[in-house]
Motif scaffolding. Structure first.
Motif, PDB file in Angstrom:
ATOM      1  N   ILE A   2      13.833  -6.549  -7.057  1.00  0.00           N
ATOM      2  CA  ILE A   2      14.069  -5.144  -6.731  1.00  0.00           C
ATOM      3  C   ILE A   2      13.447  -4.810  -5.378  1.00  0.00           C
ATOM      4  CG2 ILE A   2      13.609  -2.771  -7.432  1.00  0.00           C
ATOM      5  CD1 ILE A   2      13.710  -3.695 -10.314  1.00  0.00           C
ATOM      6  N   LEU A   3      12.215  -5.303  -5.155  1.00  0.00           N
ATOM      7  CA  LEU A   3      11.544  -5.076  -3.884  1.00  0.00           C
ATOM      8  C   LEU A   3      12.292  -5.743  -2.738  1.00  0.00           C
ATOM      9  CD1 LEU A   3       9.076  -3.894  -2.454  1.00  0.00           C
ATOM     10  CD2 LEU A   3       7.875  -6.040  -2.928  1.00  0.00           C
ATOM     11  N   ILE A  72      13.593  -3.388  12.036  1.00  0.00           N
ATOM     12  CA  ILE A  72      12.380  -3.811  11.326  1.00  0.00           C
ATOM     13  C   ILE A  72      11.208  -2.909  11.688  1.00  0.00           C
ATOM     14  CG2 ILE A  72      10.724  -5.689  11.051  1.00  0.00           C
ATOM     15  CD1 ILE A  72      12.966  -7.649  11.505  1.00  0.00           C
ATOM     16  N   LEU A  73      11.065  -2.604  12.975  1.00  0.00           N
ATOM     17  CA  LEU A  73       9.960  -1.744  13.402  1.00  0.00           C
ATOM     18  C   LEU A  73      10.012  -0.375  12.722  1.00  0.00           C
ATOM     19  CD1 LEU A  73       9.855  -2.473  17.249  1.00  0.00           C
ATOM     20  CD2 LEU A  73       8.097  -3.052  15.588  1.00  0.00           C
ATOM     21  N   LEU A  74      11.189   0.233  12.709  1.00  0.00           N
ATOM     22  CA  LEU A  74      11.305   1.583  12.155  1.00  0.00           C
ATOM     23  C   LEU A  74      11.236   1.576  10.629  1.00  0.00           C
ATOM     24  CD1 LEU A  74      14.097   2.991  14.500  1.00  0.00           C
ATOM     25  CD2 LEU A  74      11.631   3.355  14.643  1.00  0.00           C
ATOM     26  N   ALA A  75      11.894   0.593   9.997  1.00  0.00           N
ATOM     27  CA  ALA A  75      11.907   0.557   8.532  1.00  0.00           C
ATOM     28  C   ALA A  75      10.517   0.258   7.969  1.00  0.00           C
ATOM     29  CB  ALA A  75      12.912  -0.483   8.047  1.00  0.00           C
ATOM     30  N   TYR A  76       9.860  -0.774   8.484  1.00  0.00           N
ATOM     31  CA  TYR A  76       8.528  -1.102   8.006  1.00  0.00           C
ATOM     32  C   TYR A  76       7.499  -0.069   8.449  1.00  0.00           C
ATOM     33  CZ  TYR A  76      10.243  -5.679   6.541  1.00  0.00           C
ATOM     34  OH  TYR A  76      10.923  -6.692   5.911  1.00  0.00           O
ATOM     35  N   GLY A  77       7.731   0.530   9.632  1.00  0.00           N
ATOM     36  CA  GLY A  77       6.832   1.596  10.046  1.00  0.00           C
ATOM     37  C   GLY A  77       6.881   2.781   9.107  1.00  0.00           C
ATOM     38  N   GLN A  78       8.078   3.078   8.571  1.00  0.00           N
ATOM     39  CA  GLN A  78       8.195   4.154   7.589  1.00  0.00           C
ATOM     40  C   GLN A  78       7.473   3.798   6.293  1.00  0.00           C
ATOM     41  OE1 GLN A  78       9.618   7.138   8.230  1.00  0.00           O
ATOM     42  NE2 GLN A  78       8.882   7.807   6.222  1.00  0.00           N
ATOM     43  N   LEU A  79       7.500   2.520   5.935  1.00  0.00           N
ATOM     44  CA  LEU A  79       6.769   2.085   4.737  1.00  0.00           C
ATOM     45  C   LEU A  79       5.271   2.291   4.904  1.00  0.00           C
ATOM     46  CD1 LEU A  79       8.643  -1.216   3.818  1.00  0.00           C
ATOM     47  CD2 LEU A  79       8.981   1.064   2.870  1.00  0.00           C
ATOM     48  N   TYR A  80       4.756   2.013   6.125  1.00  0.00           N
ATOM     49  CA  TYR A  80       3.347   2.287   6.376  1.00  0.00           C
ATOM     50  C   TYR A  80       3.053   3.780   6.335  1.00  0.00           C
ATOM     51  CZ  TYR A  80       2.058  -2.481   7.745  1.00  0.00           C
ATOM     52  OH  TYR A  80       1.778  -3.826   7.749  1.00  0.00           O
ATOM     53  N   MET A  81       3.992   4.580   6.882  1.00  0.00           N
ATOM     54  CA  MET A  81       3.792   6.028   6.887  1.00  0.00           C
ATOM     55  C   MET A  81       3.729   6.592   5.474  1.00  0.00           C
ATOM     56  SD  MET A  81       3.502   7.372   9.919  1.00  0.00           S
ATOM     57  CE  MET A  81       3.986   9.039   9.542  1.00  0.00           C
ATOM     58  N   ASN A  82       4.567   6.068   4.581  1.00  0.00           N
ATOM     59  CA  ASN A  82       4.622   6.553   3.202  1.00  0.00           C
ATOM     60  C   ASN A  82       3.628   5.848   2.285  1.00  0.00           C
ATOM     61  OD1 ASN A  82       6.708   8.213   4.048  1.00  0.00           O
ATOM     62  ND2 ASN A  82       8.310   6.781   3.374  1.00  0.00           N
ATOM     63  N   SER A  83       2.755   5.008   2.852  1.00  0.00           N
ATOM     64  CA  SER A  83       1.749   4.255   2.088  1.00  0.00           C
ATOM     65  C   SER A  83       2.375   3.325   1.056  1.00  0.00           C
ATOM     66  CB  SER A  83       0.777   5.229   1.384  1.00  0.00           C
ATOM     67  OG  SER A  83       0.092   6.017   2.333  1.00  0.00           O
ATOM     68  N   GLU A  84       3.648   2.968   1.260  1.00  0.00           N
ATOM     69  CA  GLU A  84       4.290   2.029   0.342  1.00  0.00           C
ATOM     70  C   GLU A  84       3.740   0.620   0.524  1.00  0.00           C
ATOM     71  OE1 GLU A  84       8.632   2.569  -0.234  1.00  0.00           O
ATOM     72  OE2 GLU A  84       8.438   4.166   1.267  1.00  0.00           O
ATOM     73  N   VAL A  89       0.563  -4.228  -1.253  1.00  0.00           N
ATOM     74  CA  VAL A  89      -0.646  -5.048  -1.157  1.00  0.00           C
ATOM     75  C   VAL A  89      -1.347  -5.116  -2.502  1.00  0.00           C
ATOM     76  CG1 VAL A  89      -2.934  -5.184  -0.106  1.00  0.00           C
ATOM     77  CG2 VAL A  89      -0.950  -4.650   1.301  1.00  0.00           C
ATOM     78  N   ALA A  90      -1.383  -3.978  -3.193  1.00  0.00           N
ATOM     79  CA  ALA A  90      -2.016  -3.962  -4.519  1.00  0.00           C
ATOM     80  C   ALA A  90      -1.273  -4.848  -5.509  1.00  0.00           C
ATOM     81  CB  ALA A  90      -2.075  -2.526  -5.042  1.00  0.00           C
ATOM     82  N   CYS A  91       0.025  -5.052  -5.252  1.00  0.00           N
ATOM     83  CA  CYS A  91       0.821  -5.911  -6.134  1.00  0.00           C
ATOM     84  C   CYS A  91       0.824  -7.364  -5.677  1.00  0.00           C
ATOM     85  CB  CYS A  91       2.254  -5.394  -6.206  1.00  0.00           C
ATOM     86  SG  CYS A  91       2.393  -3.752  -6.935  1.00  0.00           S
ATOM     87  N   GLY A  92       0.068  -7.679  -4.618  1.00  0.00           N
ATOM     88  CA  GLY A  92      -0.034  -9.068  -4.171  1.00  0.00           C
ATOM     89  C   GLY A  92       0.843  -9.430  -3.003  1.00  0.00           C
ATOM     90  N   GLN A 355      -2.437 -11.398   9.106  1.00  0.00           N
ATOM     91  CA  GLN A 355      -2.837 -12.023   7.847  1.00  0.00           C
ATOM     92  C   GLN A 355      -4.364 -11.946   7.666  1.00  0.00           C
ATOM     93  OE1 GLN A 355      -0.774 -13.336   5.583  1.00  0.00           O
ATOM     94  NE2 GLN A 355      -2.363 -14.071   4.192  1.00  0.00           N
ATOM     95  N   ARG A 356      -5.102 -12.148   8.752  1.00  0.00           N
ATOM     96  CA  ARG A 356      -6.560 -12.110   8.653  1.00  0.00           C
ATOM     97  C   ARG A 356      -7.064 -10.681   8.386  1.00  0.00           C
ATOM     98  NH1 ARG A 356     -10.206 -15.007  12.880  1.00  0.00           N
ATOM     99  NH2 ARG A 356     -11.640 -14.204  11.284  1.00  0.00           N
ATOM    100  N   ARG A 357      -6.453  -9.722   9.061  1.00  0.00           N
ATOM    101  CA  ARG A 357      -6.890  -8.344   8.903  1.00  0.00           C
ATOM    102  C   ARG A 357      -6.372  -7.715   7.604  1.00  0.00           C
ATOM    103  NH1 ARG A 357      -5.295  -5.324  14.320  1.00  0.00           N
ATOM    104  NH2 ARG A 357      -6.283  -3.611  13.148  1.00  0.00           N
ATOM    105  N   GLY A 358      -5.358  -8.348   7.028  1.00  0.00           N
ATOM    106  CA  GLY A 358      -4.770  -7.776   5.837  1.00  0.00           C
ATOM    107  C   GLY A 358      -3.754  -6.708   6.199  1.00  0.00           C
ATOM    108  N   MET A 359      -3.096  -6.166   5.220  1.00  0.00           N
ATOM    109  CA  MET A 359      -2.055  -5.179   5.439  1.00  0.00           C
ATOM    110  C   MET A 359      -2.526  -3.777   5.052  1.00  0.00           C
ATOM    111  SD  MET A 359       1.147  -7.386   4.002  1.00  0.00           S
ATOM    112  CE  MET A 359       2.327  -6.145   4.475  1.00  0.00           C
ATOM    113  N   ARG A 360      -3.815  -3.553   5.019  1.00  0.00           N
ATOM    114  CA  ARG A 360      -4.329  -2.259   4.610  1.00  0.00           C
ATOM    115  C   ARG A 360      -4.024  -1.213   5.701  1.00  0.00           C
ATOM    116  NH1 ARG A 360      -8.254  -5.667   6.095  1.00  0.00           N
ATOM    117  NH2 ARG A 360      -9.690  -5.105   7.780  1.00  0.00           N
TER     118      ARG A 360
END
Length: 360
Positions: A2-3, A72-84, A89-92, A355-360
């Protein structure tokens, strides 16, 4: 799963929107230029649609990589904006796993770019050149705009006062032509004026003729006092094909297998350019993922301008390498591949830092 479907849909939808806007701007600019040529009588209006279709693959091979990069920049940037991303990250979810998800739409886009660059673009460029050359060699006076002097090939300049309502007959026709006989050092100028005229094509030979009625023909030679004057009721002027035809065997029009078998530097540079465009899609996907990481306070457009500059640098270095290979300044064995390796290494470095800094 689904993801995976969710991320792929977001990237492809954003890419489609960006590609549509870029294609509209570029094709609109090219259409205006062709429409201006048609208004001046250089090409007929009826072939404008065909010319735009033939240019479409050449536009898409450059638009799709940029649109996918920005998607990719805009789609993933929106995911960061919405804290998705925080939830992922919490799901691994990790940057490497997110990259694996991105590779499938990248493969789809790379296939489309490869079809354009390796096959459709040279075929479209050849069809465009052949269509324009055919129209130029026909010397068709029907494309001449009334009320102005225009060159219609073969050293001839024509002026037509007006056309009849059905467009089949011309009024107030004037034709100027220059000719030089074999062994004669003088260039003769002829001016033909007629009250009316029309165009005729012989079906048996395909030859095209301009039939002038009720006029006069004057012949003069610069530097000589003698002149000729001819009065006619009907005068037939053959419109021969233009002899200065353009060459259509350029490497731009050659097929990819022909370039592969040609060992010349220019052919190999052209082949490496075509083969490198699909590879460019994967490199841009690797660059876009870490660049899409933004702070929610910054907004998803925070890194858009640096990313565009990075893409321009990539494309400029690639074009410079193609020119260097074609001119012999750079060895064919080296080719354009160091440019791809440079930005591939930059993408891997950015991904490693992410990867080192994580996706937080």
């Amino acid at each position: 799963m689904i993801l995976f479907r969710y991320l792929t849909r977001e990237v492809l939808l954003t890419m489609a929107a960006v590609a549509g806007i870029l294609l509209l701007v570029i094709m609109g600019s090219r259409f205006i230029r062709y429409f201006s040529d048609a208004a001046e009588g250089d090409i007929p209006v009826t072939i404008l649609g065909s010319l735009m279709v033939f240019h479409l693959p050449g536009f898409m091979e450059l638009i799709l990589p940029l649109a996918f990069f920005l998607g990719i920049l805009l789609a993933y940037g929106q995911l960061y904006m919405n804290s998705e991303i925080t939830v992922m990250v919490a799901c691994g979810m990790s940057p490497v796993r997110l990259l694996r998800v991105t590779l499938l739409p990248a493969a789809i886009v790379a296939v489309l770019v490869g079809l354009c660059s390796l096959w459709l673009t040279p075929a479209g460029a050849l069809q465009t050149a052949a269509t324009l050359e055919e129209q130029r060699s026909r010397l068709d006076v029907s494309v001449i705009a009334p009320g102005r002097f225009q060159d219609f090939g073969g050293g001839r300049t024509a002026y037509i006062g007006s056309f009849t309502s059905d467009g089949t007959e011309m009024r107030d026709v004037l034709v100027h032509e220059q000719a030089q006989a074999a062994g004669d050092e003088h260039v003769h100028s002829y001016i033909t004026r007629a009250a009316s005229g029309y165009q005729e094509t012989r079906l048996d030979t395909g030859s095209r003729f301009l039939i002038l009625e009720n006029g006069e023909r004057y012949g003069v030679t610069p530097g000589m006092q003698a002149a000729e004057r001819l009065t006619f009721e009907r005068y037939t002027m053959r419109m021969n094909l233009s002899q200065d035809r353009r060459e259509l065997d350029s490497l731009e029009f050659a097929t990819t297998p022909e370039l592969w078998q040609d060992d010349s530097p220019r052919a190999q540079a052209q082949w490496q350019w075509r083969a490198g465009l699909p590879l460019m899609v994967f490199v841009l996907a690797l660059l876009a993922q870490p660049l899409s990481r933004v702070n929610p306070r910054q907004g998803r457009f925070a890194k858009l301008l640096p990313a565009v500059f990075l893409y321009v640098a990539y494309l400029s270095l690639l074009l410079a390498a193609v020119d260097a290979v074609g001119s012999g300044a750079l060895a064919v064995a080296v080719g354009v591949w160091p440019v791809h390796l440079l930005f591939l290494g930059l993408g891997m470095l950015l991904l490693w830092r992410s990867q080192r800094r994580g996706m937080r």
